[in-house]
Enzyme design. Structure first.
Site, mmCIF file in Angstrom:
data_model
loop_
_atom_site.group_PDB
_atom_site.id
_atom_site.type_symbol
_atom_site.label_atom_id
_atom_site.label_comp_id
_atom_site.label_asym_id
_atom_site.label_seq_id
_atom_site.Cartn_x
_atom_site.Cartn_y
_atom_site.Cartn_z
ATOM 1 N N HIS A 13 0.857 -1.432 0.054
ATOM 2 C CA HIS A 13 0.062 0.064 0.061
ATOM 3 C C HIS A 13 0.950 1.294 -0.099
ATOM 4 C CE1 HIS A 13 0.503 -1.178 4.162
ATOM 5 N NE2 HIS A 13 0.731 0.219 4.618
ATOM 6 N N HIS A 33 0.793 5.210 1.178
ATOM 7 C CA HIS A 33 0.368 6.309 1.884
ATOM 8 C C HIS A 33 0.529 7.468 1.152
ATOM 9 C CE1 HIS A 33 0.523 4.091 5.929
ATOM 10 N NE2 HIS A 33 1.373 3.277 5.502
HETATM 11 P P1 5GP Z 1 1.768 0.343 7.330
HETATM 12 O O1 5GP Z 1 1.839 0.647 9.186
HETATM 13 O O2 5GP Z 1 1.603 -0.862 7.194
HETATM 14 O O3 5GP Z 1 2.616 1.261 6.657
HETATM 15 O O4 5GP Z 1 0.067 1.068 6.971
HETATM 16 C C1 5GP Z 1 -0.825 0.581 7.743
HETATM 17 C C2 5GP Z 1 -2.117 1.654 7.767
HETATM 18 O O5 5GP Z 1 -3.279 1.028 7.560
HETATM 19 C C3 5GP Z 1 -1.921 2.496 8.838
HETATM 20 O O6 5GP Z 1 -1.579 3.978 8.587
HETATM 21 C C4 5GP Z 1 -3.342 2.140 9.530
HETATM 22 O O7 5GP Z 1 -4.051 3.410 10.052
HETATM 23 C C5 5GP Z 1 -4.215 1.944 8.531
HETATM 24 N N1 5GP Z 1 -5.257 0.628 8.724
HETATM 25 C C6 5GP Z 1 -5.037 -0.145 9.647
HETATM 26 N N2 5GP Z 1 -6.159 -0.697 10.037
HETATM 27 C C7 5GP Z 1 -7.130 0.055 9.039
HETATM 28 C C8 5GP Z 1 -8.514 -0.083 8.734
HETATM 29 O O8 5GP Z 1 -9.085 -1.271 9.223
HETATM 30 N N3 5GP Z 1 -9.033 0.494 7.559
HETATM 31 C C9 5GP Z 1 -8.297 1.488 7.158
HETATM 32 N N4 5GP Z 1 -8.944 2.377 6.383
HETATM 33 N N5 5GP Z 1 -6.998 1.736 7.483
HETATM 34 C C10 5GP Z 1 -6.602 0.922 8.279
#
Ligand code: 5GP
Ligand code: ZN
Length: 120
Positions: A106, A108
């Site tokens: 993903h 951001h």
């Molecule tokens: P990472 O930490 O893997 O780079 O980013 C994961 C992102 O997913 C985080 O910014 C977190 O806030 C978001 N996230 C986690 N659970 C959910 C969810 O259930 N729905 C949405 N829309 N975002 C989520």
């Protein structure tokens, strides 16, 4: 001709969001990518752009489907134009030490304000 079956991982949070099994606020959709609001925004604009198919991280996505990665970047640009002023930061956390917590690739898409730079 039917489309090929999507690549999914049954316990993956973002696969379930893409499939509509879990709720999200979708802001844009393309053939192979979806953009939805981050549940815990860190900036006025904080959208996640994901491939519909499951890849564990951006490096796997780049190796397996570079055209889909290009669509991720293109959709991020489109979202930044519709949700903010067109300027954006694109972040792919890759690995737990880098802050990755969801192991479905993903981007951001962050913006909507003057951003600082404090990654560590
Ligand atoms: P990472 O930490 O893997 O780079 O980013 C994961 C992102 O997913 C985080 O910014 C977190 O806030 C978001 N996230 C986690 N659970 C959910 C969810 O259930 N729905 C949405 N829309 N975002 C989520
Ligand atoms: Zn997944």
């Amino acid at each position: 001709m039917s489309s090929p079956d999507p690549i999914t991982s049954p316990d993956c949070l973002f696969c379930r969001i893409v499939a509509g099994e879990l709720p999200s606020t979708v802001v844009a959709r393309r053939e192979r990518t979806v953009a939805f609001q981050d549940i815990d925004p860190q900036a006025p604009m904080h959208v996640l752009v994901v491939p519909r198919d499951h890849y564990g991280d951006v490096a796997q996505l780049a190796a397996s489907a570079p055209d889909v990665l290009a669509e991720v970047v293109s959709l991020a640009q489109e979202v930044a134009t519709s949700e903010a002023d067109g300027q954006f930061r694109l972040v792919f956390n890759t690995g737990t030490e880098a802050g990755q917590s969801v192991f479905h690739a993903h981007a951001h898409v962050i913006g909507g304000a003057a951003l600082g730079w404090t990654p560590a």
